[in-house]
Design a protein around this motif. Structure first.
Motif: not given
Length: 657
Positions: A247-252, A264-267, A298-303
């Motif tokens: 999964w890739n999680l993004t927000w603004e 627990g995750a990183y960009t 708008r970072p892209i966060i991954v597990d």
């Protein structure tokens, strides 16, 4: 100046003053023209006002293709005696509008600007998501009313026509809105509470209840300081057919925030330049930005991968570090949740520990998974966590928000997997639809032609290698061959459903999965929604684990047996220069009984699935089902043989006589 000229002078002055005042009121962001219907509204009063437009380049003679830059304003006024929590407004744009900026609200689907909204779009309030009531605020418009300033492009309505939307309405549950009233460049409606609605009221703390959705994400602030805070994000998969891989999680970030550190995750991108050369350096002049995790808006966060699970610096969190895998709870309860934490630094004027804003425009996606549409974060009651010391007490979050995401059905030619149909009574396979998973812009094929029927062995070949077989098969069967030939399905995964047998007391089907990607699917699953008669008769699955889903209508859930839960990637043939690539493959036979459904009609459709899912993604189905040509041909052959025998016997009798 003569006496008789006074009325003309006064009249002219009056019109000039009136025009000036009117223009000032029209353009002033802090003033809106009162509408009489507003005074009689006991609910939520919505307005949409078209302000102005200007012709854009290029200037065209075709009026329907001409674009215009436009400005508009929408307002949401709470005229009730109770607060309106997390307001949501729909504007039914209808002139191919493209929004380039909004102020006072965000798009609920998380779209980036420029956003195409020609079929309408929904807004949620930001930063003012809740509207208080007039009684508790002494009628302060700044607290009971929200405004949306809209700027964009629209097409085809030239002056003096006014490009108004079809409708406006409130989307909050428990309200009903009549048809809006339109007057020139303005539209308004009073939405009132529906007395028949069974929506639960907010609790005494005035927080909204937590949402039910296919996937939810909680944003809990655990610690808050003056200029920064510690937050925890919890992702829960609630859908029996939903999943995410990598999964890739993004927000603004809407207020200049940046992520200092994470666990627990990183960009994916770690770059402090945006902070050093941006607004953050103005306020944090002596701050060392080199260890900052992300300064992106708008970072892209991954597990994290599993090997970092016990890392004391970036791991060591429950439910973290699974390489981005989120499975249905039916498959694995532990792998249905993901958690990570982040330290967030704020910007002025938010240097107060009670001033907290969550990020907006949440999006989450995976490798080959369903498409999720996420709503805005809504404020909910603070989450309670078990005390980390192990005592029988709970620790309460400083503040909590929840984001609800639901699976959307893929539009035509926008799937990521497809299905082919075949049956024992027809020697041709109905392949996946043309362009089932999209087509390229540069086409040397026909994207609108039905695919050519195939011999069964062609399913094992890549599309580029099966064309000769398809053409030869069409010639053999005396079928028309289109020119140009149909395009590929362009799907990474295809599934064949084959009716294997049909006998007096039961029938069987065979399902085969083909992986045409360079990616191996671990812990894969597929699900098929069957007709009621077929579902009732399900008996057994021989090479997969099969489960009847009670929560989903007539659906069989299938997953690989232990040790066979990998759908491997495609591989090269024995001689890569000559032999085609070989897809990864899994296969199982499924048996059904006719004990309760003796009249089931397999060839008429009862034997084929209504929906097929792979790893949560709904796959594109063929437009037809195999016809019973083989059966009819066999029956005709039997009748002809019987007729020949009868004639032969008759002739023999005559010869004897």
């Amino acid at each position: 100046m003569g006496f008789h000229s006074w009325p003309h002078t006064i009249l002219l002055s009056f019109f000039l003053i009136f025009a000036t005042v009117s223009a000032q009121d029209y353009d002033d962001d802090d003033n809106t023209m009162a509408i009489p219907a507003q005074d009689t509204c006991i609910g939520v009063f919505l307005t949409y006002t078209f302000i102005e437009r200007a012709k854009e380049f290029p200037h065209l003679k075709n009026a329907s293709a001409q674009s215009y830059a436009f400005k508009a304003k929408a307002t949401i006024l709470n005229t009730m005696s109770v607060d309106l929590k997390a307001w949501k407004m729909f504007i039914g744009f209808q002139h191919n509008e493209i929004l380039v900026n909004t102020d006072g609200a965000v798009l609920m689907d998380g779209s980036d600007f420029p956003a195409r909204v020609g079929n309408g779009t929904s807004f949620s309030g930001y930063p003012m998501s809740d509207l208080m009531n007039a009684i508790d605020t002494a009628g302060d418009l700044n607290q009971i009313q929200a405004m949306i300033d809209i700027k964009g492009t629209q097409f085809g309505v030239k002056p003096p026509g006014i490009p108004m939307p079809k409708t406006i309405k409130l989307l909050n549950a428990g309200f009903k809105c009549p048809t809006p009233t339109k007057k020139g460049s303005q539209m308004y409606v009073c939405c009132v509470k529906d007395p028949k609605s069974k929506v639960k009221h907010a609790n005494a703390t005035k927080f909204l209840p937590r949402q039910k959705a296919d996937l939810t994400m909680a944003y809990d602030v655990l610690q808050s300081f003056g200029n920064n805070y510690l937050a925890q994000v919890t992702i829960d998969n609630w859908s029996p057919l939903g999943r995410l891989d990598n999964w890739n999680l993004t927000w603004e970030w809407m207020r200049g925030e940046f992520i200092y550190s994470m666990r627990g995750a990183y960009t994916l991108k770690r770059d402090s330049a945006s902070c050093i050369y941006g607004q953050a350096a103005t306020y944090y002049q002596t701050f060392d930005f080199s260890p900052v995790m992300s300064c992106e808006k708008r970072p892209i966060i991954v597990d994290l991968p599993p090997e970092r699970e016990k890392d004391k610096d970036i791991g060591n969190l429950s439910f973290c570090c699974k390489n981005g895998t989120l499975l249905p709870k039916l498959m694995n309860e532990t792998l249905s949740t993901a958690i990570f934490q982040l330290q967030v630094y704020k910007m002025p004027p938010d240097f107060n520990r009670t001033v907290l804003y969550p990020p907006q425009k949440w999006k989450i996606e995976g490798e080959l998974n369903p498409t999720y549409k996420c709503g805005p974060p809504i404020r909910v009651s603070p989450m309670e966590f078990p005390d980390p010391s192990g005592l029988m007490s709970d620790t309460i979050a400083v503040a909590s928000w929840q984001v609800g995401c639901n699976i959307t059905r893929p539009t035509k030619r926008n799937s990521r997997c497809c299905v082919s149909f075949s049956a024992y009574y027809n020697d041709s396979v109905l392949p996946c639809n043309t362009c089932a998973c999209g087509c390229s812009d540069a086409l040397a094929c026909d994207p609108d032609t039905q695919p050519l029927l195939l011999p069964s062995d062609a399913l094992l070949l890549p599309f580029e290698n099966r064309t000769k077989k398809a053409v030869a098969w069409a010639k053999l069967k005396h079928r028309d061959i289109p020119h140009p030939l149909p395009c590929n399905d362009n799907c990474g995964v295809s599934i064949n459903w084959h009716i294997l047998s049909n006998y007096r007391h039961g029938w069987s089907a065979r399902v085969t999965l083909f992986n045409w990607k360079d990616y191996t699917f671990k812990d894969w699953f597929t699900a098929v929604q069957l007709s009621p008669d077929a579902f009732i008769g399900y008996e057994n699955m021989y090479s997969f684990n099969g489960t009847k889903l009670n929560t989903t209508t007539n659906t069989l859930f299938m997953q690989g047996l232990e040790g066979l839960n990998y759908l491997i990637a495609k591989t090269d043939g024995k001689n890569p220069n000559i032999d085609p690539q070989i897809p990864g493959k899994q296969q199982s036979v499924i048996s059904f009984t006719k004990k309760k459904t003796p009249g089931i009609k397999l060839a008429q459709g009862d034997g084929f699935p209504l929906k097929v899912f792979f790893d949560g993604e709904e796959c594109a189905l063929p437009d037809e089902i195999p016809r019973g040509v083989g059966i009819r041909a066999s029956v005709g052959l039997l009748r002809m043989s019987f007729f020949v025998v009868v004639v032969f016997l008759t002739i023999s009798d005559l010869l004897i006589l």
